[in-house]
Design a protein around this motif. Structure first.
Motif, short mmCIF file in Angstrom:
data_model
loop_
_atom_site.label_atom_id
_atom_site.label_comp_id
_atom_site.label_asym_id
_atom_site.label_seq_id
_atom_site.Cartn_x
_atom_site.Cartn_y
_atom_site.Cartn_z
N LEU A 150 -14.06 -35.38 33.26
CA LEU A 150 -14.31 -35.39 34.63
C LEU A 150 -12.34 -35.37 35.22
CD1 LEU A 150 -16.67 -37.32 36.56
CD2 LEU A 150 -16.25 -34.74 36.68
N VAL A 160 -16.07 -29.07 41.09
CA VAL A 160 -16.97 -29.58 40.27
C VAL A 160 -18.64 -29.45 40.58
CG1 VAL A 160 -17.73 -31.56 38.76
CG2 VAL A 160 -15.44 -31.04 39.19
N THR A 170 -21.94 -40.81 36.71
CA THR A 170 -21.12 -39.43 36.97
C THR A 170 -21.26 -39.10 38.37
OG1 THR A 170 -21.45 -38.87 34.66
CG2 THR A 170 -21.10 -37.08 36.28
N ILE A 174 -18.03 -38.39 41.16
CA ILE A 174 -17.73 -37.32 42.14
C ILE A 174 -17.73 -37.73 43.54
CG2 ILE A 174 -18.70 -34.92 42.28
CD1 ILE A 174 -19.65 -34.70 39.57
N GLY A 212 -10.54 -33.63 44.40
CA GLY A 212 -10.50 -33.92 43.19
C GLY A 212 -9.15 -34.33 42.67
#
Length: 240
Positions: A150, A160, A170, A174, A212
């Motif tokens: 990541l 993603v 996870t 995100i 991100g």
């Protein structure tokens, strides 16, 4: 003192293992890729070199192909893509214990291809040239680790899509980054829908990628982690 790499791990060792919260610190992992924000990648040239057509939606999974990743389930989405979204191609970059089995299971699928491990500069270029970066986890392993990929994915500034436990670490990562979409692991149709949505809406995909990238700079930077380690060691040395 005890150092862990995520807030969720800190809660686990405090609540489940009885470690004193005053002794627990969180230091985030950082990407092995160096900051090179001014470096540009010729996306069309990179895609041509890798054999990716400009008209394809490239879904790239980069990194280990092991049991934990459960990539045989991603192949179910690739099979659906053959009939429903022929512009989507799944690319698996790297190696691992399941690579050979995955190649055998995907035999005959035009929507799947494999790449050997690339040197760092080419690896970064490949990430940036993809339309969607894929995280995939086998159901049931959501509390085991934070995928190291990541940090590299966020660094690349691409959106993603993660097939994982929506309540797992996870997914938390995100959501914190606001850098992608989350699908329940094993939901092949949902995975394909998310890929098409993120990969074909360029404005939406670019916005996810930029968020991100910003998260990586602010939270997952090497300088921040080393500075935190220095403070932890100084505190321990002073007996606090």
């Amino acid at each position: 003192m005890v150092v862990v790499i995520h807030d969720r791990f800190a809660r686990r060792i405090i609540e489940n293992m009885g470690v004193d919260a005053e002794r627990v610190r969180v230091v985030r992992n950082w990407s092995h890729i160096q900051d090179d924000e001014d470096e540009t990648v010729d996306v069309l040239h990179t895609r041509a070199r890798l054999g990716w057509s400009p008209d394809e939606t490239i879904v790239l999974h980069a990194g280990n192909m092991g049991v934990k990743q459960g990539l045989h389930l991603a192949l179910d989405a690739a099979r659906l893509a053959e009939a429903q979204s022929p512009e989507v191609r799944f690319v698996f970059l790297g190696n691992g214990s399941q690579r050979r089995a995955l190649m055998e299971q995907s035999s005959g699928l035009t929507s799947v291809s494999f790449l050997e491990t690339l040197p760092e500069a080419e690896f970064t270029a490949a990430l940036r040239a993809a339309d969607v970066l894929l995280v995939h986890e086998l159901p049931g392993v959501s509390e085991m680790s934070v995928p190291s990929k990541l940090t590299s994915y966020f660094h690349a500034g691409r959106p993603v899509v993660a097939a994982t436990d929506p309540d797992g670490i996870t997914a938390d990562e995100i959501r914190a980054a606001e850098g992608g979409e989350i699908v329940e692991s094993g939901d092949a149709q949902g995975l394909l829908r998310a890929i098409v949505r993120v990969g074909t809406d360029k404005r939406y995909g670019d916005a996810l990628g930029e968020r991100g990238q910003s998260f990586r700079r602010k939270v997952l930077g090497e300088a921040n982690a080393i500075d935190t380690f220095e403070k932890i060691l100084d505190s321990a040395k002073r007996g606090r």
